[in-house]
Design a protein around this motif. Structure first.
Motif, PDB file in Angstrom:
ATOM      1  N   THR A 166       0.033   1.212 -10.336  1.00  0.00           N
ATOM      2  CA  THR A 166      -0.586   1.886  -9.201  1.00  0.00           C
ATOM      3  C   THR A 166      -2.089   1.754  -9.346  1.00  0.00           C
ATOM      4  O   THR A 166      -2.658   2.205 -10.333  1.00  0.00           O
ATOM      5  CB  THR A 166      -0.185   3.366  -9.164  1.00  0.00           C
ATOM      6  N   ASP A 172       0.873  -1.172   0.000  1.00  0.00           N
ATOM      7  CA  ASP A 172       0.000   0.000   0.000  1.00  0.00           C
ATOM      8  C   ASP A 172       0.911   1.224   0.000  1.00  0.00           C
ATOM      9  O   ASP A 172       1.943   1.215   0.649  1.00  0.00           O
ATOM     10  CB  ASP A 172      -0.862   0.038   1.271  1.00  0.00           C
ATOM     11  N   ASP A 173       0.539   2.259  -0.741  1.00  0.00           N
ATOM     12  CA  ASP A 173       1.397   3.448  -0.699  1.00  0.00           C
ATOM     13  C   ASP A 173       1.156   4.214   0.601  1.00  0.00           C
ATOM     14  O   ASP A 173       0.234   3.910   1.353  1.00  0.00           O
ATOM     15  CB  ASP A 173       1.211   4.329  -1.940  1.00  0.00           C
ATOM     16  N   ARG A 174       2.022   5.191   0.837  1.00  0.00           N
ATOM     17  CA  ARG A 174       1.987   5.860   2.139  1.00  0.00           C
ATOM     18  C   ARG A 174       0.678   6.584   2.398  1.00  0.00           C
ATOM     19  O   ARG A 174       0.213   6.664   3.516  1.00  0.00           O
ATOM     20  CB  ARG A 174       3.166   6.837   2.257  1.00  0.00           C
ATOM     21  N   SER A 175       0.081   7.082   1.318  1.00  0.00           N
ATOM     22  CA  SER A 175      -1.177   7.825   1.486  1.00  0.00           C
ATOM     23  C   SER A 175      -2.311   6.913   1.927  1.00  0.00           C
ATOM     24  O   SER A 175      -3.328   7.373   2.429  1.00  0.00           O
ATOM     25  CB  SER A 175      -1.540   8.508   0.168  1.00  0.00           C
ATOM     26  N   GLY A 176      -2.119   5.611   1.703  1.00  0.00           N
ATOM     27  CA  GLY A 176      -3.181   4.674   2.069  1.00  0.00           C
ATOM     28  C   GLY A 176      -4.329   4.649   1.082  1.00  0.00           C
ATOM     29  O   GLY A 176      -5.397   4.126   1.372  1.00  0.00           O
ATOM     30  N   HIS A 177      -4.105   5.237  -0.107  1.00  0.00           N
ATOM     31  CA  HIS A 177      -5.175   5.272  -1.109  1.00  0.00           C
ATOM     32  C   HIS A 177      -4.919   4.302  -2.255  1.00  0.00           C
ATOM     33  O   HIS A 177      -5.827   3.957  -2.985  1.00  0.00           O
ATOM     34  CB  HIS A 177      -5.323   6.678  -1.699  1.00  0.00           C
ATOM     35  N   ASN A 178      -3.648   3.936  -2.434  1.00  0.00           N
ATOM     36  CA  ASN A 178      -3.300   3.132  -3.605  1.00  0.00           C
ATOM     37  C   ASN A 178      -2.542   1.875  -3.218  1.00  0.00           C
ATOM     38  O   ASN A 178      -1.873   1.822  -2.188  1.00  0.00           O
ATOM     39  CB  ASN A 178      -2.395   3.938  -4.545  1.00  0.00           C
ATOM     40  N   SER A 203      -6.728  12.782 -13.079  1.00  0.00           N
ATOM     41  CA  SER A 203      -5.445  12.193 -12.741  1.00  0.00           C
ATOM     42  C   SER A 203      -4.597  11.997 -13.999  1.00  0.00           C
ATOM     43  O   SER A 203      -3.386  11.918 -13.924  1.00  0.00           O
ATOM     44  CB  SER A 203      -5.630  10.862 -12.015  1.00  0.00           C
ATOM     45  N   PRO A 227      -5.881   2.440  -7.561  1.00  0.00           N
ATOM     46  CA  PRO A 227      -6.574   3.115  -6.466  1.00  0.00           C
ATOM     47  C   PRO A 227      -7.382   2.101  -5.662  1.00  0.00           C
ATOM     48  O   PRO A 227      -7.967   1.187  -6.239  1.00  0.00           O
ATOM     49  CB  PRO A 227      -7.499   4.089  -7.190  1.00  0.00           C
TER      50      PRO A 227
END
Lengths: 523, 126
Positions: A507, A430-436, A521, A509
């Motif tokens: 990536t 999971d990316d740091r933002s927690g969205h992707n 995007s 979402p």
């Protein structure tokens, strides 16, 4: 000395004015004639003015005209009195009438100066005519534009429709163009003014009303693909809704355009299916090997057990072990069969939320052994991905398999030049933002020439020799990832120890995004 | 009694190798198992081997390469190939690799055994 009114009008002490003219008939006639003509003319002017003001009710400042009339009547009267005083010396009466005339003139003059700025501001007939001409021009231009737009509306191949948003939020068709009528088989006349809910079948209405509501509530453009059961049959439309707002910002209308993409969609699916078949074909060799392994183990162990049984060499522990092995091997085969079955299926089911890590796991399992044969190792980094993504799991698996297959080809090609290669790294997190969710597939196959890199997602672009690759794998993969609202990028990486390779980063979402956001995007 | 014939099995699937080893041992062969081509070649070079039973797809060195390496050293060693998938352009069916027999997986160990007996000139067991 105060004088009474009678005394004031007493003419006793005066002589008639005619005396001054020595009663000369010629001079008398000149004065009498002129004064009477002036008086008559003056009396006729207010009649005309009053008539004009009464008839032209829109005349501005009409009361000034009436003031004028009063002043001119007074003026006329003084002239008649001049004639009168030639014979009758009523000079006081004449003076009083002149006084009245003086006040009327003064009032009129004052009123005129007072009104002057406003009178000047009144458009002259010439100005009015010019502005009328301009207006006529404007009307013509607008009419022409309207004609042009309505001809756009009526002749464009794109299906267009206008939906009115009612005060209660409900939707009614205002117009649909002939292209839409043709594409859908709906009747424009029957639809006009009808509520969307009543105009269309409940299934179609239930499918499109939420889209209209989204456009209405967000006040933003919405685009989407929809499959509708219409009078002409099932069609796939790519539809764009654009809100039209009033001064208060409330969405009062929705302009919609739809493109029939049924055919394109079918071709796309065919291409995906073809590529799936190609992938399946290359996997078939591996599959045959994979299937023969457990079968072989089963055959060998059962033959073995049978022989031992026949020769009285079978102890129960060995028999149990053999049978358990057979069961395990049938499980292994069943898994493989399941996999092949789902992989060949046409669309792999609908969109759903799923854990992408599972796809990677099955893709790895599918090729690990086969690649192991070729001394290519698949290294998975510990996965920390928790987020679900939305799409078709099998399609994502297909993308990953395609990346593996490209990585393998690159490694084999690099080895042919004598260089060492043989690792495929796959990571998901999971990316740091927690969205992707980010999936990376990295090989040590030498990398891609920088000039080629921008083209690798182009359809039919291939660096492989004729017959080795369709050139569709990556572009289809790109399409699949795009369809999930994600993106895929490729870059060259240095892996240390002089090894180089390509890293594909997907990536995805975690939250399904609207197509509008997706457009953003991409921008 | 004569020394038993020594069979070298090259097979990366441990369970298959194990069963075949057991089967051939019961039939009186001495069996050595190698998990890939490289290991098999090492065994072949260091020990006297009478026949090779090999898989084709194996890590590190595949069966085809192994057979080529062995044929360079011994033109007459009996070779039995067990394969799950025979590549269409494989030339293993060519005369020059003989004595060589090819069997598709799943293999029947009795057939393997009979074939080895025949190739090694042993009498067939009932």
């Amino acid at each position: 000395m105060a004088l009474g009114f009678d005394e004031l009008l007493d003419t006793g002490g005066f002589v008639p004015h005619g005396v001054c003219l020595l009663w000369r008939p010629d001079i008398l006639m000149l004065h009498v004639g002129s004064d009477i003509l002036i008086g008559l003319s003056y009396f006729s002017i207010p009649v005309a003015l009053t008539y004009f003001v009464l008839r032209r009710r829109d005349v501005a400042f009409g009361w000034v005209a009436l003031l004028f009339a009063l002043f001119i009547i007074a003026c006329g009267t003084t002239h008649f009195l001049s004639v009168w005083t030639l014979w009758t010396p009523d000079y006081v009466l004449e003076g009083l009438v002149k006084l009245i005339t003086a006040f009327a003139s003064l009032g009129t003059a004052a009123a005129l100066w007072w009104l002057m700025p406003r009178l000047l501001a009144l458009p002259s007939p010439r100005e009015l005519e010019a502005s009328n001409r301009a207006l006529a021009q404007e009307v013509a231009t607008r009419r022409e534009m309207e004609n042009r737009y309505s001809s756009f509306f009526n002749n464009l191949a794109e299906a267009l429709f206008i939906v009115r948003v009612e005060p209660d939020g409900d939707f009614a068709f205002e117009a649909i163009n002939p292209a839409l009528a043709r594409a859908t088989g709906l009747d424009p006349e029957r639809l006009r003014g009808q509520h969307v809910r009543d105009a269309l079948g409940p299934e179609v209405a239930n499918a499109i009303i939420p889209r209209y509501s989204l456009c209405r509530d967000r006040g933003e453009s919405v685009d989407y693909e929809e499959t509708l059961d219409l009078p002409v049959g099932q069609r796939v439309f790519h539809t764009v809704l654009v809100p039209v707002k009033d001064a208060a910002g409330r969405v009062v209308r929705i302009l919609g355009s739809g493109r029939d993409v049924t055919e394109r969609k079918r071709l796309q699916e065919e291409v995906i299916q073809t590529s799936k078949m190609v992938t399946l074909g290359t996997l078939a060799a591996g599959m045959a090997h994979e299937m023969s392994q457990p079968l072989n183990v089963i055959r060998l162990w059962t033959e073995n057990t049978l022989t031992r049984l026949q020769e009285n060499l079978l102890d129960p522990a060995r028999a149990e072990r053999a049978l358990k092995l057979v069961i395990e091997q049938t499980d292994r085969m069943a898994k493989l069969i399941d996999h092949v079955r789902t992989f060949g299926r046409r669309d792999g089911g609908g969109m759903q939320a799923f854990q992408p890590a599972n796809c990677i796991q099955s893709a790895v399992e599918l090729v690990r052994h086969q690649y192991g044969m070729e001394d290519i190792e698949i290294i998975e980094s510990a996965t920390s991905a928790q987020l679900p993504v939305t799409g078709r799991p099998l399609e994502l698996e297909q993308v990953i398999l395609n990346l593996f297959s490209n990585a393998r080809d690159a490694i084999v090609a690099l080895r042919a030049t004598g260089a060492a290669a043989g690792r495929i790294m796959v990571a998901i997190s999971d990316d740091r933002s927690g969205h992707n969710v980010v999936i990376q597939v990295t090989d040590d196959g030498g990398g891609i020439a920088p000039a080629v890199l921008p083209h690798i997602f182009d359809p039919f672009f291939t660096t492989k020799e004729v017959g080795k690759g369709s050139g569709l794998g990556l572009s289809i993969g790109y399409g699949i990832i795009d369809g999930m609202g994600g993106r895929v990028d490729a870059c060259n990486v240095e892996l240390g120890g002089g090894r180089r390779g390509v890293r594909f980063t997907i990536t995805l979402p975690s939250q399904p995004v609207s197509s509008a956001d997706r457009e953003f995007s991409h921008a | 009694m004569l020394d038993p014939f020594h069979i070298l099995i090259a097979e990366d699937e441990v369970l298959a190798a194990m069963a075949l080893e057991d089967f051939l041992s019961l039939r009186g062969f001495r069996v050595t198992v190698a998990a890939n081509g490289v290991e098999a070649l090492e065994r072949y070079v260091s020990q006297r081997v009478h026949a090779l039973v090999t898989d084709l797809r194996m890590p590190r060195m595949d069966g085809q390469t192994l057979i080529r390496e062995i044929r360079e050293r011994d033109a007459t060693l009996p070779v039995v190939v067990m394969t799950g998938y025979l590549n269409q352009d494989s030339d293993l069916t060519h005369e020059r690799w003989k004595p060589l027999e090819i069997f598709s997986k799943p293999v029947n160990p009795r057939t393997i055994c009979e074939t080895l007996n025949r190739m090694l000139g042993l009498p067939q067991r009932a």
